[in-house]
Design an enzyme around this catalytic site. Sequence first.
Site, PDB file in Angstrom:
ATOM      1  N   ARG A 115      -8.791  16.826   5.741  1.00  0.00           N
ATOM      2  CA  ARG A 115      -9.600  17.131   4.547  1.00  0.00           C
ATOM      3  C   ARG A 115     -10.954  17.703   4.961  1.00  0.00           C
ATOM      4  O   ARG A 115     -11.504  17.307   5.984  1.00  0.00           O
ATOM      5  CB  ARG A 115      -9.809  15.865   3.714  1.00  0.00           C
ATOM      6  CG  ARG A 115      -8.564  15.442   2.955  1.00  0.00           C
ATOM      7  CD  ARG A 115      -8.774  14.113   2.257  1.00  0.00           C
ATOM      8  NE  ARG A 115      -7.966  13.066   2.840  1.00  0.00           N
ATOM      9  CZ  ARG A 115      -8.174  11.765   2.662  1.00  0.00           C
ATOM     10  NH1 ARG A 115      -9.190  11.353   1.929  1.00  0.00           N
ATOM     11  NH2 ARG A 115      -7.383  10.885   3.227  1.00  0.00           N
ATOM     12  N   ASN A 118       0.882  -1.162   0.000  1.00  0.00           N
ATOM     13  CA  ASN A 118       0.000   0.000   0.000  1.00  0.00           C
ATOM     14  C   ASN A 118       0.921   1.213   0.000  1.00  0.00           C
ATOM     15  O   ASN A 118       1.453   1.598   1.044  1.00  0.00           O
ATOM     16  CB  ASN A 118      -0.872  -0.076   1.260  1.00  0.00           C
ATOM     17  CG  ASN A 118      -1.846   1.072   1.369  1.00  0.00           C
ATOM     18  OD1 ASN A 118      -1.804   2.022   0.589  1.00  0.00           O
ATOM     19  ND2 ASN A 118      -2.723   0.987   2.346  1.00  0.00           N
ATOM     20  N   GLU A 178      -7.875  -4.014   5.485  1.00  0.00           N
ATOM     21  CA  GLU A 178      -7.773  -3.874   4.024  1.00  0.00           C
ATOM     22  C   GLU A 178      -6.720  -4.822   3.455  1.00  0.00           C
ATOM     23  O   GLU A 178      -6.855  -5.323   2.341  1.00  0.00           O
ATOM     24  CB  GLU A 178      -7.440  -2.418   3.680  1.00  0.00           C
ATOM     25  CG  GLU A 178      -8.612  -1.495   3.976  1.00  0.00           C
ATOM     26  CD  GLU A 178      -8.218  -0.067   4.286  1.00  0.00           C
ATOM     27  OE1 GLU A 178      -7.224   0.139   5.017  1.00  0.00           O
ATOM     28  OE2 GLU A 178      -8.905   0.844   3.805  1.00  0.00           O
ATOM     29  N   ARG A 192      -2.591  -2.009  -3.356  1.00  0.00           N
ATOM     30  CA  ARG A 192      -3.748  -1.141  -3.194  1.00  0.00           C
ATOM     31  C   ARG A 192      -3.603   0.002  -4.193  1.00  0.00           C
ATOM     32  O   ARG A 192      -2.599   0.704  -4.195  1.00  0.00           O
ATOM     33  CB  ARG A 192      -3.782  -0.585  -1.777  1.00  0.00           C
ATOM     34  CG  ARG A 192      -4.949   0.332  -1.562  1.00  0.00           C
ATOM     35  CD  ARG A 192      -4.985   0.839  -0.159  1.00  0.00           C
ATOM     36  NE  ARG A 192      -6.170   1.638   0.050  1.00  0.00           N
ATOM     37  CZ  ARG A 192      -6.520   2.132   1.231  1.00  0.00           C
ATOM     38  NH1 ARG A 192      -5.777   1.882   2.281  1.00  0.00           N
ATOM     39  NH2 ARG A 192      -7.598   2.853   1.352  1.00  0.00           N
ATOM     40  N   HIS A 214     -12.369   3.868  -0.164  1.00  0.00           N
ATOM     41  CA  HIS A 214     -12.333   2.964   0.999  1.00  0.00           C
ATOM     42  C   HIS A 214     -13.009   1.632   0.682  1.00  0.00           C
ATOM     43  O   HIS A 214     -13.486   0.929   1.577  1.00  0.00           O
ATOM     44  CB  HIS A 214     -13.033   3.576   2.241  1.00  0.00           C
ATOM     45  CG  HIS A 214     -12.241   4.670   2.900  1.00  0.00           C
ATOM     46  ND1 HIS A 214     -12.805   5.835   3.330  1.00  0.00           N
ATOM     47  CD2 HIS A 214     -10.926   4.767   3.188  1.00  0.00           C
ATOM     48  CE1 HIS A 214     -11.877   6.613   3.857  1.00  0.00           C
ATOM     49  NE2 HIS A 214     -10.715   5.980   3.778  1.00  0.00           N
TER      50      HIS A 214
END
Length: 400
Positions: free
Chosen positions: A242, A13, A380, A94, A182
């Site tokens: 964010r 990732n 994940e 990923r 996600h």
Amino acid sequence: MRAEDGQAILTLNAGSSSLKIGLFSAALGVMATGLVDRIGGEGSLVLRADDGTALTLPEGMRTDFADHDGALATVLRALEALFPGLGIAAVGHRVVHGGPDHHGPIVIEGDALARLAALEPFAPLHQPHNLAGIRAAISAFPAAVQVACFDTAFHRSHPFVNDTFALPRAFYEKGVRRYGFHGLSYEFISGALARDWPALAQGRVIVAHLGNGASMCALRDGRSVASTMGFSALDGLPMGTRCGQLDPGVVLYLMAQEGMDAAAIEDLLYRRSGLLGMSGLSNDMRTLEASDTEAAREAIDYFVFRIQRELGGLAAALRGLDGVVFCGGIGENSRTIRARVAEGMGWLGVHVDPARNAANGPVISPEGAPVTVLAIPTDEEIVIARATAALAAHRERLEA
Ligand code: ADP
């Protein structure tokens, strides 16, 4: 845990200056996890065994953190020293953006890398780094099967009304759509529900992935029908740095009145807003929860309120609600946030039992509550590892 020679699966990732890795046996048991931090600077590598204990790197091992190639070569040297005889059969990556056409993971072959590079304008902050990780892995493991797993793929099942903006149709055709992100986390939760709460999994469930990045996803029968993130990973909930949902008029104002260009606005919206911008203190929820400043309290109030608004909106998209799942660093750990989200949502059937919530779940709603509320750690990496193993096995069968 040992891998049979040549059978291990590596997951990568790759972020702008970090590289998260997972090493799995052929049977998908965790052998090691790791994090390379500050690539391009004073980099460091931490590897952990399956029980979370730090693994000691070989003394005097040569390290290179100048770029992703160097970082991956460093990881490889460490893994080979720690797991003698290790062979990597497949590498799973990923990749943030799969564009409109990828509904699932793919083997990187032919022009796949070029097609993913063409999506860079859609995710300029993430996609180039993800692809740098793939290129580094191809040169480090030329014989291994390389698989890309997309954060957008899980949401490709959205109906048109959740896939579009009200812009002229030509923009939709050009790819200006609500992709959602996600997806690997939501896929994990969907799978965990199917395994452990099969009746609920067939119903209407809202998943709140609340980490440094945060979004929510509406699941019906295990499939995504709507998400709070849209074209970019900026929309929806406020996050660590964010902004979350923002009136596009604000962007026009920043350009026209404040003289800000795209780079300055990008920096503002991605890196200086959210919990950090509102609190003026930190992007880290633990720091905000421990603070007694008014601004920290207001940042948490806003975070909670936006989650509640989205719960209402996603429940409307689902035409009702059977379950809510909290995951991500905040969702899995912060009792306060979970309890505060549930406060005032009783009209939707959402209730949290204080003792169950304090015990961190998995079930945190009271016995017999109309909506089952859960806190489940997401994973994940295992989703990437499973997809990679499946595609590598398929490839092997084709070649046999
Ligand atoms: P990322 O999106 O980078 O993977 P994580 O899922 O690790 O992030 O989530 C990071 C967030 O989780 C941070 O805001 C952190 O403060 C928060 N967090 C982790 N543990 C706790 C805790 N015990 N209580 C409150 N917040 C927590």
